[in-house]
Scaffold this active site. Structure first.
Site, PDB file in Angstrom:
ATOM      1  N   ASN A  73      43.827 -36.748 -33.431  1.00  9.58           N
ATOM      2  CA  ASN A  73      42.595 -37.509 -33.685  1.00  9.58           C
ATOM      3  C   ASN A  73      42.622 -38.908 -33.070  1.00  9.58           C
ATOM      4  OD1 ASN A  73      40.232 -38.439 -35.537  1.00  9.58           O
ATOM      5  ND2 ASN A  73      41.941 -39.736 -36.195  1.00  9.58           N
ATOM      6  N   SER A 126      34.757 -35.295 -28.552  1.00  7.44           N
ATOM      7  CA  SER A 126      33.545 -36.096 -28.695  1.00  7.44           C
ATOM      8  C   SER A 126      32.410 -35.404 -27.956  1.00  7.44           C
ATOM      9  CB  SER A 126      33.754 -37.481 -28.096  1.00  7.44           C
ATOM     10  OG  SER A 126      32.523 -38.166 -27.995  1.00  7.44           O
ATOM     11  N   TYR A 139      36.675 -42.548 -21.127  1.00  2.40           N
ATOM     12  CA  TYR A 139      36.606 -41.877 -22.431  1.00  2.40           C
ATOM     13  C   TYR A 139      35.964 -40.493 -22.263  1.00  2.40           C
ATOM     14  CZ  TYR A 139      35.362 -41.270 -27.422  1.00  2.40           C
ATOM     15  OH  TYR A 139      35.223 -40.798 -28.711  1.00  2.40           O
ATOM     16  N   LYS A 143      37.880 -36.939 -22.849  1.00  9.87           N
ATOM     17  CA  LYS A 143      37.396 -36.005 -23.869  1.00  9.87           C
ATOM     18  C   LYS A 143      37.000 -34.660 -23.243  1.00  9.87           C
ATOM     19  CE  LYS A 143      37.808 -38.531 -27.625  1.00  9.87           C
ATOM     20  NZ  LYS A 143      38.705 -38.167 -28.721  1.00  9.87           N
ATOM     21  N   VAL A 172      28.883 -41.422 -34.827  1.00 10.69           N
ATOM     22  CA  VAL A 172      29.304 -41.528 -36.224  1.00 10.69           C
ATOM     23  C   VAL A 172      29.079 -42.976 -36.671  1.00 10.69           C
ATOM     24  CG1 VAL A 172      31.232 -41.229 -37.819  1.00 10.69           C
ATOM     25  CG2 VAL A 172      31.039 -39.742 -35.798  1.00 10.69           C
TER      26      VAL A 172
END
Ligand SMILES: NC(=O)c1ccc[n+]([C@@H]2O[C@H](COP(=O)([O-])OP(=O)(O)OC[C@H]3O[C@@H](n4cnc5c(N)ncnc54)[C@H](O)[C@@H]3O)[C@@H](O)[C@H]2O)c1
Length: 242
Positions: A73, A126, A139, A143, A172
């Site tokens: 995670n 993600s 990122y 991912k 989120v």
């Protein structure tokens, strides 16, 4: 074992899994934190192989057995244009988000195989690995790589009864996005407006999905992605803010 377990989603997952009867070890970069209370805690840098191996050793010696549920995670995000990002920023993102997740999952799988245990591995990906997002190219790339890693690991480990899946959240209202929303007034509302179902996600909802994928309630889910993004990734980048 949950990497990045001091963060908002990791912490919620730790509590959800504890409620479902797991004994949980949290690994995170910080020396320690009150948030780790009630859990076994080990300081780990997931991008460092020796550090990851030391975490697994510590867990085996503390619990007297090999972990059979691994949640990769831990992640970071560095915001900036793909044109101006530095090599250091690019490498750091790849090392933590992709190599770190691989090291965590691989070490876990190696230990399960050596102990002859079935198991569950969950990568926290993600929506940004499923659709492009400006200003977080490394990122997104890490991912997207995580998704393929989950699928290839799932294939390699299926006949050993080690099931490997991904949870891919959208925006989120906590953790990495939550920190951004707090620092930038109006961004939470702007994000919410872009999501097709007009909702931000709670860490607890992601935690429930992680706990389900880690549970014995399914036996045939492997190589799958649970996209929890209110439809965000379906827009294929057309509606994204800059
Ligand atoms: N928050 C969101 O909107 C969102 C959306 C999609 C996916 N995610 C994913 O959810 C996961 C959890 O993120 P979060 O939102 O709870 O953020 P967070 O910042 O609250 O948690 C991330 C945790 O990872 C830890 N970490 C960072 N580098 C590490 C390293 N090298 N070794 C070990 N631990 C390290 C941090 O200390 C932190 O506790 C991440 O994989 C993230 O990409 C989050």
């Amino acid at each position: 074992m949950i990497s990045g377990g001091l963060g908002d989603i990791g912490k919620a997952a730790a509590h959800a899994m504890q409620r479902s009867g797991c004994r949980v070890s949290i690994g995170d970069v910080h020396p320690t934190s009150p948030a780790a209370n009630g859990f076994h805690y080990h300081q780990v840098d997931v991008s460092n192989e020796a550090s990851v191996v030391a975490w697994f050793d510590a867990v085996e010696s503390h619990f007297g057995q090999t972990a059979s549920v691994i949640v990769a995670n831990a992640a970071i995000v560095i915001i900036g244009s793909v044109m101006t990002a530095t090599v250091e920023e690019w490498n750091r993102t790849m090392h933590v988000n992709l190599t770190g997740a691989w090291l965590t999952a691989r070490t876990g799988a190696q230990r399960m195989l050596a102990a002859g245990l079935p198991g569950r591995i969950v990568f926290v990906g993600s929506w940004a690995g499923h659709a492009p997002h400006v200003h977080i190219a490394a990122y997104c790339a890490a991912k997207a790589g995580l998704r393929m890693l989950a699928q290839t690991m799932a294939l390699e480990l299926a006949d050993k009864d080690i099931l490997v899946n991904e949870v891919a959240p959208g925006y989120v209202d906590a953790g990495l996005s939550g920190q951004f929303f707090k620092k930038n007034a109006g961004e939470a509302e702007r994000a919410r407006a872009v999501v097709p179902n007009k909702r931000l996600i709670e860490a607890e909802e992601v935690a429930q999905a992680i706990a389900y994928l880690c549970s014995p309630h399914h036996r045939n889910l492997t190589g799958s992605t649970l996209l929890i993004d209110g439809g965000l990734s379906l827009q294929h980048g057309r509606e994204h803010r800059d």
